[in-house]
Structures are given as C-alpha cells and as structure tokens.
Design an enzyme around this catalytic site. Structure first.
Site, mmCIF file in Angstrom:
data_model
loop_
_atom_site.group_PDB
_atom_site.id
_atom_site.type_symbol
_atom_site.label_atom_id
_atom_site.label_comp_id
_atom_site.label_asym_id
_atom_site.label_seq_id
_atom_site.Cartn_x
_atom_site.Cartn_y
_atom_site.Cartn_z
ATOM 1 N N ASP A 61 15.891 -15.391 47.200
ATOM 2 C CA ASP A 61 16.216 -16.293 46.101
ATOM 3 C C ASP A 61 14.916 -16.950 45.632
ATOM 4 O OD1 ASP A 61 17.700 -17.951 44.372
ATOM 5 O OD2 ASP A 61 17.838 -19.502 45.909
ATOM 6 N N GLU A 83 14.691 -20.320 43.324
ATOM 7 C CA GLU A 83 14.711 -21.783 43.299
ATOM 8 C C GLU A 83 15.249 -22.344 44.617
ATOM 9 O OE1 GLU A 83 16.035 -23.613 39.489
ATOM 10 O OE2 GLU A 83 16.415 -21.519 38.939
ATOM 11 N N GLU A 132 13.793 -26.606 42.371
ATOM 12 C CA GLU A 132 14.910 -26.354 41.457
ATOM 13 C C GLU A 132 14.521 -26.785 40.042
ATOM 14 O OE1 GLU A 132 17.857 -24.974 41.901
ATOM 15 O OE2 GLU A 132 18.026 -24.820 44.089
ATOM 16 N N ARG A 153 25.983 -27.270 31.803
ATOM 17 C CA ARG A 153 24.593 -27.538 31.422
ATOM 18 C C ARG A 153 24.388 -27.398 29.912
ATOM 19 N NH1 ARG A 153 21.970 -23.734 36.159
ATOM 20 N NH2 ARG A 153 21.652 -25.355 37.758
ATOM 21 N N ASP A 179 19.296 -16.207 39.722
ATOM 22 C CA ASP A 179 20.188 -16.440 38.596
ATOM 23 C C ASP A 179 19.518 -17.295 37.531
ATOM 24 O OD1 ASP A 179 22.323 -14.866 39.278
ATOM 25 O OD2 ASP A 179 23.355 -16.432 40.404
ATOM 26 N N LYS A 213 23.286 -10.678 42.332
ATOM 27 C CA LYS A 213 22.551 -10.524 43.596
ATOM 28 C C LYS A 213 23.232 -9.501 44.501
ATOM 29 C CE LYS A 213 20.622 -15.158 43.284
ATOM 30 N NZ LYS A 213 20.192 -16.373 44.005
ATOM 31 N N ASN A 234 25.450 -18.978 45.624
ATOM 32 C CA ASN A 234 25.309 -17.690 44.948
ATOM 33 C C ASN A 234 24.417 -16.713 45.710
ATOM 34 O OD1 ASN A 234 22.975 -19.170 44.373
ATOM 35 N ND2 ASN A 234 22.739 -18.288 42.335
#
Length: 199
Positions: A7, A9, A15, A46, A91, A133, A155
């Site tokens: 991953d 972040e 982040e 968001r 993502d 992923k 995720n």
C-alpha cells in the site's frame, strides 16, 4: 518469482487526505480507508465536501507538493527493490501520486484516475478495476507469480488475505485486533525482515 505488493498511504507516505484536511482546516476530510471500508461511500463524501467548499485538484496538489515520504520509507523501498520485484497498489489517483513517486525513486504504482473538469473541479473518479488490489494480486498469481502483501487499511485486507504472506503495517488497533492472524509491525526493519523470509 515473488512480487511484493505494498500500500502507499500510511505505509510509505503520509495520508494525503489527512494532510489536505489539516491544510485547509476541514477536519471531516481526515476520514480515510482506515475508518471507512466502503471506498465509494468515502469518495462520494469527499467529493461533496470539496464541492461545498469550492476546492479542486490544484489545491490538493499544492498540499501534496509539500508531502515527503515517511522517515525511512525510501531506504526501505530501495532495499526491498534490490531483493525482488515490488509493486505499489494504491487506491489513490495518478494526479496525486506522481510527485510522491518521484520522491520515492519512481517505483511502479498501480492506482486510479480522477475525473477533473476544465476548471479543476474534481467531478468523479475511475477505478482501475473492481476490488483493484485483490484483482491485481490474483492477476499476478494467474501469471505464475507468488505475492506478498502489506498495508494498513480495510482496503488492503483482501490482497493480504489472498497472498502467500501478508503483514499489517502501522495499522489501527481495531484492524490488528480483528485480524490477529496477520503479523503487525510498526518499523520498516521489522517488515523487511518478515518479507525477506519469503524471498
């Protein structure tokens, strides 16, 4: 051959949305995939906040330009890449990732795309593929690769579960408690040692 899937972040860089939330003073934007398992729900939330406040891609990119990799991340990634193939599965979006990849020495990243209007407004997003992923890990496995995976958020769990070995890195107390079968680390040296056992 083994491909290590990481991953981005929370694992290699801070982040992005938290940094942006702090920069513009909108605490609601601090919500991430560590808090919300439903990615589409999170992104719609968001986008609605960005629209409400008249914020667009330029403002987020201005924040990203000031973000550096987490301390030790580039050195960890450099050593890991010297041992085998590494793929960052995120993502996040290509419009966010490029300056961060430069600071990390241009590793390979698979991520998504924002839909941006001519005035810079972010109007939507396009996922690279469903369950990106997990889908990528399974595709690698279908090509004869074995995978190792590490991440910190909801995720990331599917790719961790589907891999030969999986590790949590700087995850939340809830995820660590709910998934005790996956070793959880907070230091790059610990994660590197764990991955090396499978390379």
């Amino acid at each position: 051959m083994i491909v290590t899937c990481l991953d981005l972040e929370g694992v290699l860089v801070p982040e992005i949305w938290i940094a942006f939330a702090d920069a513009v003073g909108i605490p609601e934007l601090r919500r991430t995939t560590r808090d919300e398992p439903d990615y589409d729900k999170l992104m719609q939330f968001r986008l609605a906040i960005l629209k409400e406040h008249g914020l667009g891609l330029k403002e987020i990119q201005n924040t990203i330009a000031k973000i550096d990799p987490l301390p030790g991340a580039k050195e960890f990634l450099d050593e890991l890449r010297s041992l085998g193939q590494v793929l960052i599965l995120s993502d996040t979006f290509s419009q966010f990732a490029k300056p961060l990849m430069e600071k990390l020495g241009w590793p390979t990243i698979f991520c998504n795309e924002l839909v941006v209007g001519p005035n810079g407004e972010i109007t939507g997003y396009k996922m690279r593929c469903p369950q990106s992923k997990l889908t990528t890990v399974r595709a690698l496995q279908s090509c004869g690769f074995e995978t190792i995976a590490s991440g910190d958020s909801f995720n990331d769990l599917a790719m961790i579960q589907a891999s030969k070995a999986g590790f949590l890195f700087r995850s939340t107390e809830k995820i660590i408690k709910d998934y005790p079968q996956y070793p959880a680390f907070t230091e790059y040296s610990q994660l590197l040692d764990a991955i090396k056992k499978y390379l």
